[in-house]
Design a protein around this motif. Structure first.
Motif, PDB file in Angstrom:
ATOM      1  N   ILE A 199      10.227  -5.494 -39.287  1.00 39.36           N
ATOM      2  CA  ILE A 199       9.786  -4.146 -39.632  1.00 39.36           C
ATOM      3  C   ILE A 199      10.518  -3.078 -38.822  1.00 39.36           C
ATOM      4  N   CYS A 200      11.044  -3.446 -37.644  1.00 39.71           N
ATOM      5  CA  CYS A 200      11.686  -2.430 -36.803  1.00 39.71           C
ATOM      6  C   CYS A 200      12.895  -2.962 -36.042  1.00 39.71           C
ATOM      7  N   THR A 201      13.289  -4.195 -36.246  1.00 40.67           N
ATOM      8  CA  THR A 201      14.417  -4.878 -35.590  1.00 40.67           C
ATOM      9  C   THR A 201      14.267  -4.965 -34.078  1.00 40.67           C
ATOM     10  N   ASN A 202      13.038  -4.900 -33.549  1.00 42.32           N
ATOM     11  CA  ASN A 202      12.847  -5.130 -32.116  1.00 42.32           C
ATOM     12  C   ASN A 202      13.222  -6.565 -31.791  1.00 42.32           C
ATOM     13  N   GLY A 203      14.085  -6.745 -30.785  1.00 44.83           N
ATOM     14  CA  GLY A 203      14.496  -8.088 -30.402  1.00 44.83           C
ATOM     15  C   GLY A 203      13.787  -8.549 -29.149  1.00 44.83           C
ATOM     16  N   MET A 204      13.547  -9.863 -29.041  1.00 43.68           N
ATOM     17  CA  MET A 204      12.839 -10.388 -27.874  1.00 43.68           C
ATOM     18  C   MET A 204      13.245 -11.835 -27.632  1.00 43.68           C
ATOM     19  N   THR A 205      13.345 -12.180 -26.369  1.00 45.17           N
ATOM     20  CA  THR A 205      13.550 -13.561 -25.964  1.00 45.17           C
ATOM     21  C   THR A 205      12.767 -13.777 -24.678  1.00 45.17           C
ATOM     22  N   SER A 206      12.764 -14.992 -24.158  1.00 51.99           N
ATOM     23  CA  SER A 206      11.999 -15.275 -22.942  1.00 51.99           C
ATOM     24  C   SER A 206      12.537 -16.519 -22.260  1.00 51.99           C
ATOM     25  N   THR A 207      12.504 -16.492 -20.934  1.00 47.56           N
ATOM     26  CA  THR A 207      12.854 -17.697 -20.171  1.00 47.56           C
ATOM     27  C   THR A 207      11.654 -18.608 -20.030  1.00 47.56           C
ATOM     28  N   ALA A 208      10.487 -18.180 -20.563  1.00 50.74           N
ATOM     29  CA  ALA A 208       9.263 -18.968 -20.422  1.00 50.74           C
ATOM     30  C   ALA A 208       8.924 -19.755 -21.682  1.00 50.74           C
ATOM     31  N   PHE A 209       9.709 -19.596 -22.756  1.00 51.96           N
ATOM     32  CA  PHE A 209       9.474 -20.419 -23.938  1.00 51.96           C
ATOM     33  C   PHE A 209       9.653 -21.887 -23.580  1.00 51.96           C
ATOM     34  N   ALA A 210       8.828 -22.733 -24.178  1.00 50.03           N
ATOM     35  CA  ALA A 210       8.916 -24.169 -23.898  1.00 50.03           C
ATOM     36  C   ALA A 210      10.283 -24.725 -24.300  1.00 50.03           C
ATOM     37  N   GLU A 211      10.921 -24.078 -25.274  1.00 49.07           N
ATOM     38  CA  GLU A 211      12.213 -24.554 -25.778  1.00 49.07           C
ATOM     39  C   GLU A 211      13.379 -24.139 -24.900  1.00 49.07           C
ATOM     40  N   ASN A 212      13.123 -23.382 -23.836  1.00 48.56           N
ATOM     41  CA  ASN A 212      14.208 -22.954 -22.955  1.00 48.56           C
ATOM     42  C   ASN A 212      14.886 -24.181 -22.333  1.00 48.56           C
ATOM     43  N   TYR A 213      16.226 -24.180 -22.329  1.00 45.70           N
ATOM     44  CA  TYR A 213      16.968 -25.334 -21.822  1.00 45.70           C
ATOM     45  C   TYR A 213      18.188 -24.834 -21.062  1.00 45.70           C
ATOM     46  N   GLY A 214      18.481 -25.433 -19.940  1.00 48.61           N
ATOM     47  CA  GLY A 214      19.591 -24.964 -19.124  1.00 48.61           C
ATOM     48  C   GLY A 214      20.463 -26.082 -18.584  1.00 48.61           C
ATOM     49  N   MET A 340      19.789  -4.216 -21.503  1.00 50.28           N
ATOM     50  CA  MET A 340      18.800  -4.216 -22.575  1.00 50.28           C
ATOM     51  C   MET A 340      18.351  -5.644 -22.881  1.00 50.28           C
ATOM     52  N   GLY A 341      19.292  -6.588 -22.786  1.00 49.62           N
ATOM     53  CA  GLY A 341      18.932  -7.994 -22.992  1.00 49.62           C
ATOM     54  C   GLY A 341      17.967  -8.486 -21.942  1.00 49.62           C
ATOM     55  N   ASN A 342      18.180  -8.070 -20.685  1.00 48.44           N
ATOM     56  CA  ASN A 342      17.250  -8.448 -19.612  1.00 48.44           C
ATOM     57  C   ASN A 342      15.861  -7.868 -19.858  1.00 48.44           C
ATOM     58  N   LEU A 343      15.805  -6.661 -20.433  1.00 47.73           N
ATOM     59  CA  LEU A 343      14.511  -6.054 -20.754  1.00 47.73           C
ATOM     60  C   LEU A 343      13.804  -6.841 -21.846  1.00 47.73           C
ATOM     61  N   MET A 344      14.559  -7.344 -22.820  1.00 51.25           N
ATOM     62  CA  MET A 344      13.971  -8.191 -23.853  1.00 51.25           C
ATOM     63  C   MET A 344      13.360  -9.459 -23.248  1.00 51.25           C
ATOM     64  N   VAL A 345      14.052 -10.004 -22.241  1.00 57.29           N
ATOM     65  CA  VAL A 345      13.535 -11.196 -21.561  1.00 57.29           C
ATOM     66  C   VAL A 345      12.227 -10.877 -20.839  1.00 57.29           C
ATOM     67  N   THR A 346      12.185  -9.737 -20.145  1.00 51.59           N
ATOM     68  CA  THR A 346      10.971  -9.340 -19.440  1.00 51.59           C
ATOM     69  C   THR A 346       9.812  -9.170 -20.411  1.00 51.59           C
ATOM     70  N   ALA A 347      10.082  -8.554 -21.564  1.00 50.77           N
ATOM     71  CA  ALA A 347       9.044  -8.385 -22.585  1.00 50.77           C
ATOM     72  C   ALA A 347       8.545  -9.742 -23.074  1.00 50.77           C
ATOM     73  N   GLY A 348       9.479 -10.649 -23.329  1.00 51.53           N
ATOM     74  CA  GLY A 348       9.097 -11.983 -23.785  1.00 51.53           C
ATOM     75  C   GLY A 348       8.295 -12.741 -22.748  1.00 51.53           C
ATOM     76  N   ASN A 349       8.624 -12.545 -21.472  1.00 52.98           N
ATOM     77  CA  ASN A 349       7.894 -13.221 -20.404  1.00 52.98           C
ATOM     78  C   ASN A 349       6.474 -12.675 -20.271  1.00 52.98           C
ATOM     79  N   ILE A 350       6.280 -11.376 -20.561  1.00 57.73           N
ATOM     80  CA  ILE A 350       4.918 -10.830 -20.571  1.00 57.73           C
ATOM     81  C   ILE A 350       4.127 -11.450 -21.720  1.00 57.73           C
ATOM     82  N   LEU A 351       4.759 -11.549 -22.896  1.00 59.55           N
ATOM     83  CA  LEU A 351       4.083 -12.141 -24.055  1.00 59.55           C
ATOM     84  C   LEU A 351       3.664 -13.578 -23.792  1.00 59.55           C
ATOM     85  N   THR A 352       4.504 -14.332 -23.096  1.00 54.20           N
ATOM     86  CA  THR A 352       4.253 -15.764 -22.917  1.00 54.20           C
ATOM     87  C   THR A 352       3.520 -16.088 -21.618  1.00 54.20           C
ATOM     88  N   LYS A 353       2.953 -15.064 -20.962  1.00 57.91           N
ATOM     89  CA  LYS A 353       2.147 -15.331 -19.764  1.00 57.91           C
ATOM     90  C   LYS A 353       1.034 -16.322 -20.086  1.00 57.91           C
TER      91      LYS A 353
END
Length: 385
Positions: A199-214, A340-353
């Protein structure tokens, strides 16, 4: 519904060149191979090199010297006294186990920006981008954002053309799913789910998703495991496990004043030019604080625990979207894609608290107007009657 745009090949190539240019120089060295000159310099083979405050703090950490203690020691015995203490601790460590560390050097300023354990920052940005490109082509992903920072990190956000995710019962919550590829000196190469709200193209990612792999290096074993992980992510349409439940919970939970302030601070930290009054359109923290002041409860007197218990008038989901809206769409300050990408990560980490601040707050109080005990009963309980 907003249009989603992806980077052209020429734009991607330009971003790649920029990322390679932001690469930090890397040197592995043992503790015995350098000397501390003062709080801001070390000496390697007779060459005096400046170190940032962050790097100096990391050196103290490697030597098990608490920062607070180092500060008090410096105040009491001066910088020369602190230098002698560090030299003594470094010599003791070197004599027992001459530890190897990785120095990261900014090629533009010639400053040491970080001191990491041996083996870190092993994947160059060029190798990372070439590695990620193979998967972008293999899974037909579209690159929506790509950026690099002066600290050596690079992030690529991609969407899958056929990856559409709906949150049941929430009409506006429809997402393109995809992948974020990230390479940083401290965390190595990471992949995690990426979401773009249609609806608005807001992007989000997170280092706390279970699927995160490094991974920290590109040996055959790591690459094989990475391939298997990508296959598993693709099999679910790159959709994070439990995402729908997370979004519903965030939508139905009041954000705390503390969570609201954290979001505002994260936006402010993207660039020194960002104006506090301007970001109120995304995170209206001043209105929330004033609402408490109008009731005679001054937020400046609240403890940290009280700030976490105080409701902001916004849902957690609205706070997260305020952050991702700024990160994805705001052009006033021309902030680079990496921040801006780091901000998307911070947003995603708040969501996945694991738990939002106000989840444990119970508004029901059956004793608001009258206590459980009468005066007589209270006296008996206290042994006064």
């Amino acid at each position: 519904m907003a249009n989603l745009t992806t980077l052209s090949q020429s734009a991607f190539d330009a971003k790649k060149k920029e990322a390679i240019g932001n690469e930090l120089m890397r040197k592995e060295i043992t503790l015995s191979e350098f000397n501390v000159v003062d709080n801001n310099h070390i000496d390697i083979d007779g060459v005096k090199i400046e170190v940032t405050d962050k790097a100096f703090g990391k050196l103290l950490g490697r030597l098990r010297i608490p920062k607070a203690f180092a500060k008090r020691f410096s105040e009491g015995f001066g910088n020369d006294g602190l230098r002698q203490l560090i030299t003594m601790m470094k010599s003791m460590k070197s004599s027992h186990n001459d530890q190897t560390v990785t120095l990261l050097v900014d090629p533009n300023t010639r400053k040491i920006t970080d001191i990491l354990p041996a083996g870190y920052a092993a994947i160059s940005n060029e190798s990372f981008i070439d590695f990620a490109s193979r998967y972008i082509d293999q899974y037909n992903l579209g690159v929506t954002h790509m950026g690099s920072s002066q600290y050596g990190g690079t992030q690529i956000n991609c969407i899958s053309p056929n990856g559409i995710f709906h949150v049941p019962g929430m009409q506006n919550e429809v997402f393109h799913t995809g992948v974020t590829f990230r390479n940083t000196p401290t965390r190595g190469l990471e992949v995690s789910p990426y979401l773009s709200r249609l609806i608005c193209t807001n992007g989000m990612t997170s280092t706390a998703f279970a699927e995160n792999y490094g991974l920290h290096n590109l040996n055959d074993k790591n690459i094989n495991e990475f391939n298997e992980h990508m296959i598993r992510m693709a099999s679910t349409g790159f959709q994070p496990v439990g995402l729908a439940d997370n979004i519903k919970k965030a939508h139905n939970t009041d954000a705390s004043l503390a969570e609201m302030q954290k979001a505002a601070s994260a936006i402010m930290s993207t660039d020194k030019a960002v104006d506090y009054d301007y970001i109120q359109r995304y995170i209206p923290v001043e209105r929330a604080l004033k609402a408490y002041s109008n009731l005679g409860a001054e937020p400046t007197t609240f403890t940290q625990a009280q700030m976490k218990n105080a409701k902001s008038g916004m849902s957690v989901w609205d706070v997260v979207n305020g952050m991702t809206n700024f990160a994805s769409n705001d052009t006033r300050y021309n902030i680079d894609d990496s921040r801006m990408g780091n901000l998307m990560v911070t947003a995603g980490n708040i969501l996945t608290k694991r738990q939002y601040d106000t989840e444990g707050v119970l508004d029901i109080n059956p004793f608001a107007n009258r206590g459980l005990l009468t005066e007589a009963e209270g006296a008996r309980v206290r042994g006064e009657a």
